[in-house]
Design an enzyme around this catalytic site. Structure first.
Site, PDB file in Angstrom:
ATOM      1  N   ASP A 146       0.832  -1.192   0.000  1.00 21.27           N
ATOM      2  CA  ASP A 146       0.000   0.000   0.000  1.00 21.27           C
ATOM      3  C   ASP A 146       0.870   1.246   0.000  1.00 21.27           C
ATOM      4  O   ASP A 146       2.044   1.213   0.393  1.00 21.27           O
ATOM      5  CB  ASP A 146      -0.896   0.031   1.240  1.00 21.27           C
ATOM      6  N   ARG A 147       0.284   2.373  -0.379  1.00 26.37           N
ATOM      7  CA  ARG A 147       1.019   3.636  -0.418  1.00 26.37           C
ATOM      8  C   ARG A 147       1.703   3.919   0.923  1.00 26.37           C
ATOM      9  O   ARG A 147       2.874   4.303   0.978  1.00 26.37           O
ATOM     10  CB  ARG A 147       0.066   4.795  -0.746  1.00 26.37           C
TER      11      ARG A 147
END
Length: 295
Positions: free
Chosen positions: A135-136
């Site tokens: 994920d970011r």
């Protein structure tokens, strides 16, 4: 000089070349690509078809078709923290805040854009095969492969194991536990996931590393790779990630999910060597940890 990926091996017995290639886990789809997209099959340096009869000791060389970066993936210069690289694997340490792949709305600014530029500058004939995404907000190790056949070997033979470090809210009582709880999309949300009876099977092992006054430092070993798996499982046992506002974590101390992929154990798809690669906690997590005091 061609930079196409090549796989050499020695024939161990008399057999049809097609059978030997199957033993090396080269799929029919890959053989079709080799035939029609610029690859070749060599036996003792001479091009042959899959019907050729091998003799013991023959040198077989599989030359795979050249790969190109996917259309639409823009090349973008950027910094890469390379932890390991060889002819078939690339492992990088991704910082928090960097998305793994671009979207239609944001075609640049992703790790994939930077990798595509790196391949172009270093004459690596491959599209961007990302084996493990993050994920970011999640930092840490990401594994890429430089050929679709290696991608096939890694995914079909489960040659990679991921371990994460995380800070979770509250005091986790059990020193070790396995969370086996199916995960599905929550309602009409595109992003959020939750534990659901009819969701996809998901398994996470959680080990306590150290307990502090308001949070617990844990290690998480993934046995499956569902979207937001660690975040959902830890929230499910009432210990959401510090900084993970989406799943109930406080943003008082950290403004991003306190999750870091700290270790990859890889069985090399060609050499069969077992490699353990590590990445230390990033600055924000290590500084947060240093400020805490044991109970």
């Amino acid at each position: 000089m061609s930079n196409q990926f090549q796989l050499p091996f020695i024939s161990t017995k008399e057999q049809i070349l097609r059978e030997a290639l199957a033993e090396w886990d080269i799929s029919k789809r890959t053989l079709t690509a080799i035939k029609y997209e610029g690859g070749s099959l060599l036996v003792n340096g001479q091009e042959k078809t899959v019907r050729h009869i091998l003799q013991k000791g023959d040198m077989v060389t599989v030359i795979f078709p050249p790969e190109k970066v996917s259309e639409g993936l823009l090349l973008q210069a950027g910094e890469l923290d390379i932890v390991y690289e060889d002819d078939v694997l690339l492992v990088v340490n991704k910082p928090a805040g960097l998305v793994t792949i671009p979207s239609k709305e944001h075609p640049t600014g992703s790790l994939a854009n930077i990798i595509a530029y790196y391949y172009d500058q270093n004459y690596i004939s491959s599209t961007v095969h990302i084996l493990t995404r993050l994920d970011r907000d999640t930092s840490g190790l990401i594994c890429l492969v430089k050929n679709r056949h290696i991608h096939h070997l890694m995914t079909s033979n489960h040659l990679l194991e991921k371990t994460y470090e995380a800070f979770v809210e509250g005091n986790v009582e059990l020193n070790q536990q396995s969370i086996i709880a199916p995960i599905g999309r929550k309602g009409s949300s595109i992003i959020e996931r939750e534990v659901q009876a009819d969701g996809q099977y998901a398994h996470t092992d959680v080990t306590v590393l150290k307990r502090f006054e308001r949070f617990t430092h844990v290690s998480c070993l993934l046995h499956t790779g569902r979207t937001h798996q660690i975040r959902v499982h830890l929230a499910h046992i009432k210990h959401p990630l510090v900084g993970d506002e989406l799943y109930g974590g406080s943003v008082k101390d950290l403004i991003r999910s306190a999750l870091h992929c700290s270790s990859l154990t890889i069985k090399h798809p060609l050499t069969k060597e077992v490699m353990k690669l590590k990445a230390p906690l990033p600055k924000d997590m290590s500084e947060f940890l240093a400020l805490q005091s044991s109970p």
